[in-house]
Design a protein around this motif. Structure first.
Motif, PDB file in Angstrom:
ATOM      1  N   ARG A   2      34.505  51.219  25.424  1.00  0.00           N
ATOM      2  CA  ARG A   2      35.952  51.053  25.549  1.00  0.00           C
ATOM      3  C   ARG A   2      36.361  50.953  27.018  1.00  0.00           C
ATOM      4  N   GLY A   3      35.657  51.696  27.884  1.00  0.00           N
ATOM      5  CA  GLY A   3      35.955  51.618  29.309  1.00  0.00           C
ATOM      6  C   GLY A   3      35.686  50.236  29.875  1.00  0.00           C
ATOM      7  N   LEU A   4      34.607  49.587  29.426  1.00  0.00           N
ATOM      8  CA  LEU A   4      34.315  48.235  29.893  1.00  0.00           C
ATOM      9  C   LEU A   4      35.390  47.249  29.442  1.00  0.00           C
ATOM     10  N   VAL A   5      35.854  47.410  28.211  1.00  0.00           N
ATOM     11  CA  VAL A   5      36.933  46.543  27.722  1.00  0.00           C
ATOM     12  C   VAL A   5      38.199  46.759  28.544  1.00  0.00           C
ATOM     13  N   ALA A   6      38.502  48.031  28.846  1.00  0.00           N
ATOM     14  CA  ALA A   6      39.671  48.327  29.678  1.00  0.00           C
ATOM     15  C   ALA A   6      39.518  47.735  31.072  1.00  0.00           C
ATOM     16  N   GLY A   7      38.296  47.799  31.620  1.00  0.00           N
ATOM     17  CA  GLY A   7      38.048  47.189  32.917  1.00  0.00           C
ATOM     18  C   GLY A   7      38.251  45.686  32.888  1.00  0.00           C
ATOM     19  N   LEU A   8      37.839  45.040  31.810  1.00  0.00           N
ATOM     20  CA  LEU A   8      38.020  43.595  31.672  1.00  0.00           C
ATOM     21  C   LEU A   8      39.498  43.246  31.600  1.00  0.00           C
ATOM     22  N   ARG A   9      40.276  44.045  30.872  1.00  0.00           N
ATOM     23  CA  ARG A   9      41.720  43.799  30.788  1.00  0.00           C
ATOM     24  C   ARG A   9      42.388  43.995  32.147  1.00  0.00           C
ATOM     25  N   ALA A  64      40.975  38.929  42.229  1.00  0.00           N
ATOM     26  CA  ALA A  64      39.646  39.481  41.961  1.00  0.00           C
ATOM     27  C   ALA A  64      38.925  38.645  40.910  1.00  0.00           C
ATOM     28  N   ALA A  65      39.642  38.238  39.867  1.00  0.00           N
ATOM     29  CA  ALA A  65      39.020  37.432  38.817  1.00  0.00           C
ATOM     30  C   ALA A  65      38.579  36.085  39.362  1.00  0.00           C
ATOM     31  N   GLN A  66      39.388  35.487  40.229  1.00  0.00           N
ATOM     32  CA  GLN A  66      39.010  34.191  40.805  1.00  0.00           C
ATOM     33  C   GLN A  66      37.768  34.315  41.682  1.00  0.00           C
ATOM     34  N   SER A  67      37.696  35.380  42.466  1.00  0.00           N
ATOM     35  CA  SER A  67      36.520  35.550  43.324  1.00  0.00           C
ATOM     36  C   SER A  67      35.267  35.790  42.486  1.00  0.00           C
ATOM     37  N   ILE A  70      36.818  41.667  48.235  1.00  0.00           N
ATOM     38  CA  ILE A  70      38.009  41.258  47.479  1.00  0.00           C
ATOM     39  C   ILE A  70      38.182  42.149  46.251  1.00  0.00           C
ATOM     40  N   VAL A  71      37.095  42.371  45.519  1.00  0.00           N
ATOM     41  CA  VAL A  71      37.181  43.191  44.306  1.00  0.00           C
ATOM     42  C   VAL A  71      37.543  44.626  44.667  1.00  0.00           C
ATOM     43  N   GLN A  72      36.919  45.173  45.704  1.00  0.00           N
ATOM     44  CA  GLN A  72      37.197  46.554  46.082  1.00  0.00           C
ATOM     45  C   GLN A  72      38.650  46.751  46.515  1.00  0.00           C
ATOM     46  N   SER A  73      39.216  45.762  47.194  1.00  0.00           N
ATOM     47  CA  SER A  73      40.577  45.909  47.697  1.00  0.00           C
ATOM     48  C   SER A  73      41.638  45.491  46.685  1.00  0.00           C
ATOM     49  N   SER A  74      41.256  44.752  45.634  1.00  0.00           N
ATOM     50  CA  SER A  74      42.224  44.235  44.670  1.00  0.00           C
ATOM     51  C   SER A  74      42.316  45.063  43.393  1.00  0.00           C
ATOM     52  N   VAL A  75      41.288  45.851  43.116  1.00  0.00           N
ATOM     53  CA  VAL A  75      41.208  46.581  41.848  1.00  0.00           C
ATOM     54  C   VAL A  75      41.599  48.038  42.079  1.00  0.00           C
ATOM     55  N   ASP A  76      42.363  48.597  41.156  1.00  0.00           N
ATOM     56  CA  ASP A  76      42.753  50.004  41.249  1.00  0.00           C
ATOM     57  C   ASP A  76      41.519  50.898  41.222  1.00  0.00           C
ATOM     58  N   ASP A  77      41.595  51.992  41.953  1.00  0.00           N
ATOM     59  CA  ASP A  77      40.443  52.877  42.082  1.00  0.00           C
ATOM     60  C   ASP A  77      39.969  53.401  40.725  1.00  0.00           C
ATOM     61  N   ASP A  78      40.901  53.646  39.812  1.00  0.00           N
ATOM     62  CA  ASP A  78      40.537  54.194  38.504  1.00  0.00           C
ATOM     63  C   ASP A  78      39.686  53.228  37.693  1.00  0.00           C
ATOM     64  N   ARG A 102      37.681  50.753  39.290  1.00  0.00           N
ATOM     65  CA  ARG A 102      36.740  50.067  40.161  1.00  0.00           C
ATOM     66  C   ARG A 102      35.302  50.145  39.650  1.00  0.00           C
ATOM     67  N   GLY A 103      34.888  51.318  39.175  1.00  0.00           N
ATOM     68  CA  GLY A 103      33.522  51.451  38.678  1.00  0.00           C
ATOM     69  C   GLY A 103      33.251  50.560  37.487  1.00  0.00           C
ATOM     70  N   ARG A 104      34.212  50.493  36.573  1.00  0.00           N
ATOM     71  CA  ARG A 104      34.026  49.654  35.387  1.00  0.00           C
ATOM     72  C   ARG A 104      34.016  48.172  35.745  1.00  0.00           C
ATOM     73  N   VAL A 105      34.871  47.785  36.678  1.00  0.00           N
ATOM     74  CA  VAL A 105      34.896  46.382  37.087  1.00  0.00           C
ATOM     75  C   VAL A 105      33.585  46.000  37.769  1.00  0.00           C
ATOM     76  N   PHE A 106      33.034  46.909  38.589  1.00  0.00           N
ATOM     77  CA  PHE A 106      31.763  46.593  39.238  1.00  0.00           C
ATOM     78  C   PHE A 106      30.609  46.574  38.233  1.00  0.00           C
ATOM     79  N   SER A 107      30.705  47.335  37.158  1.00  0.00           N
ATOM     80  CA  SER A 107      29.700  47.220  36.090  1.00  0.00           C
ATOM     81  C   SER A 107      29.762  45.834  35.456  1.00  0.00           C
ATOM     82  N   LEU A 108      30.985  45.357  35.220  1.00  0.00           N
ATOM     83  CA  LEU A 108      31.142  44.003  34.685  1.00  0.00           C
ATOM     84  C   LEU A 108      30.647  42.962  35.691  1.00  0.00           C
ATOM     85  N   TYR A 109      30.911  43.209  36.961  1.00  0.00           N
ATOM     86  CA  TYR A 109      30.446  42.321  38.038  1.00  0.00           C
ATOM     87  C   TYR A 109      28.928  42.230  38.020  1.00  0.00           C
TER      88      TYR A 109
END
Length: 440
Positions: free
Chosen positions: A225-232, A240-243, A355-363, A365-372
């Motif tokens: 569920r956390g990964l899905v939330a990160g994707l949303r 961040a999505a474009q980069s 770009i991802v680190q500065s554009s994504v909320d800290d809460d 960030r870990g999930r977005v980098f897992s998706l990355y």
């Protein structure tokens, strides 16, 4: 000099020294094992090497990282991390020895892949355990530095391990015995990594046994569920999505060209097994030089062009230089192309990380980098699959070069458009100091 100074400070922590020793041994063994895999799949006279076989090997090496990575933490929060490092390296040593025995018996290729998959799957837990243990061996003030230097040192160790494997393999006589010898060397280094883990206190690396944990099924479901939330969340962060989309395309191009170079080394350049492996090793080294050139050049380039502008420059340079250098399909121009592609890919990755680190909320960030991480590896494997459909047996494919050139040009145009939409880089492109790069 700053890096040397930081490392000296970190090495004053006994726990960090011991953990770093385990990392260096583990990842150098990974480098040995990966070269053994490439040697057996690509250069073995017993194998009819094809782009499809190379694509399968890349899937074996990379997909476990992508699929298991986000869920490894569920178990690492329950198992003692020192024990994960100990038993993980012991298990990989045993599996590597079994793989060497299978090589000597000329087993079917799918069975070799199964053995290699087992080794790389365990590797995901060991690497995640090494990262999760870092806060237990350094103080908070130096954690960022440790997170920068430790993985970089591990990457260098993996590269050195690959060099050791080439030194073992190149002078050895033809045959399965030499491939098995390389795998056994990797097994020995895995064993040394396990012995090094014994020097770390059993409780030192955590986790805290008194901390409550949810049920396993609940933890796995929460992770999904956390990964899905990160994707949303990523969908709401357009830049961040474009980069990430641009990085996936650049990684795809890198993967397709890697398969092409492997086939050229194997068949087109007529160097035999030893000469082909030497050329492949040289191509890897030259590409690595491009990675380090990007590490030096990117901070300066980002200050002048902005992060999206630098991605556009990297993509445009490869769109121009790759066809000019690669289409002759000769060793020297292709090695020059390897340097250009390595520098452009890593330079774009450094910019994308920031770009991802500065554009994504800290809460998130870990999930977005897992998706990355998943996207990064899946793009590489997908490129290998696409190359398998396009490449002839000798690797000379003008169609593949034209395809990646078109993709590079597309990324360059898209990133230039994004940069123009953001205005001056210092105003809208988030001019912060880029993070220290990882080499992937």
């Amino acid at each position: 000099m700053a890096v040397v100074r930081d490392l000296r400070v970190l090495l004053r922590f006994p726990g960090f020294r011991r953990l770093l020793t385990v990392r260096l041994l583990s990842q150098s063994a990974d480098g040995v094992f990966q070269v053994a895999l490439a040697s057996y799949v690509v250069f073995s006279p017993e194998q009819e090497t094809s782009p499809a076989a190379i694509a399968s090997a890349m899937a074996v090496l990379l997909l476990p990282y992508s699929l298991l990575g986000p869920f490894a933490g569920v178990l690492l929060d329950r198992w003692q991390r020192r024990q994960v490092l100990l038993y993980g390296n012991l298990l990989r040593a045993v599996l590597a020895l079994g793989t060497a025995a299978l090589v000597l018996t000329s087993m079917p290729l799918w069975l070799f892949y199964l053995a290699a998959l087992s080794v790389t799957a365990v590797n995901r837990f060991v690497l995640a355990g090494l990262s999760a243990a870092l806060p237990r061996v350094v103080d908070g003030e130096r954690l960022v530095v440790a997170n920068s230097l430790s993985p970089t040192a591990g990457t260098l160790a993996a590269t050195a391990g690959g060099g050791v494997a080439f030194l073992i393999r190149i002078p050895a006589p033809e045959g399965a015995g030499s491939d098995a010898a390389v795998v056994v060397a990797g097994a020995v280094i895995y064993l040394l990594g396990a012995l090094a883990a014994l020097r770390i206190g059993r409780e030192l690396l955590g986790p805290d046994s008194s901390a409550p944990h949810p049920r396993m099924a609940t933890a796995v479901a929460d992770t999904a569920r956390g990964l899905v939330a990160g994707l949303r969340h990523l969908a709401r962060r357009r830049r961040a999505a474009q980069s990430l989309a641009s990085m996936a395309l650049l990684r795809f191009c890198y993967g397709a060209l890697t398969v092409m170079v492997l086939m050229l080394c194997r068949y087109a350049w007529d160097g035999g097994r030893i000469g082909g492996m030497a050329l492949l090793g040289l191509a890897v080294a030259v590409s690595g030089l491009g990675f380090f050139a990007a590490a030096v050049l990117t901070p300066w380039a980002v200050r002048r062009a902005g992060r999206f502008g630098w991605i556009a420059v990297c993509a445009a340079a490869t769109a121009v230089l790759v066809p000019a250098l690669a289409l002759p399909f000769s060793p020297l121009p292709t090695l020059c192309a390897a340097f250009v592609v390595g520098m452009a890919t890593q330079g774009s990755k450094i910019a994308t990380d920031t770009i991802v680190q500065s554009s994504v909320d800290d809460d998130y960030r870990g999930r977005v980098f897992s998706l990355y991480d998943m996207l990064f590896n899946v793009a590489f494997v997908g490129a290998a699959g696409a190359a398998a459909l396009m490449l002839p047996p000798d690797g000379r494919s003008a169609a593949l070069v034209a395809t990646v050139t078109a993709l590079y040009a597309t990324v360059a145009a898209a990133m230039f458009h994004v940069k123009r939409g953001d205005g001056h880089p210092a105003e809208r492109d988030g001019m912060v100091t880029p993070v220290r790069p990882t080499t992937s």
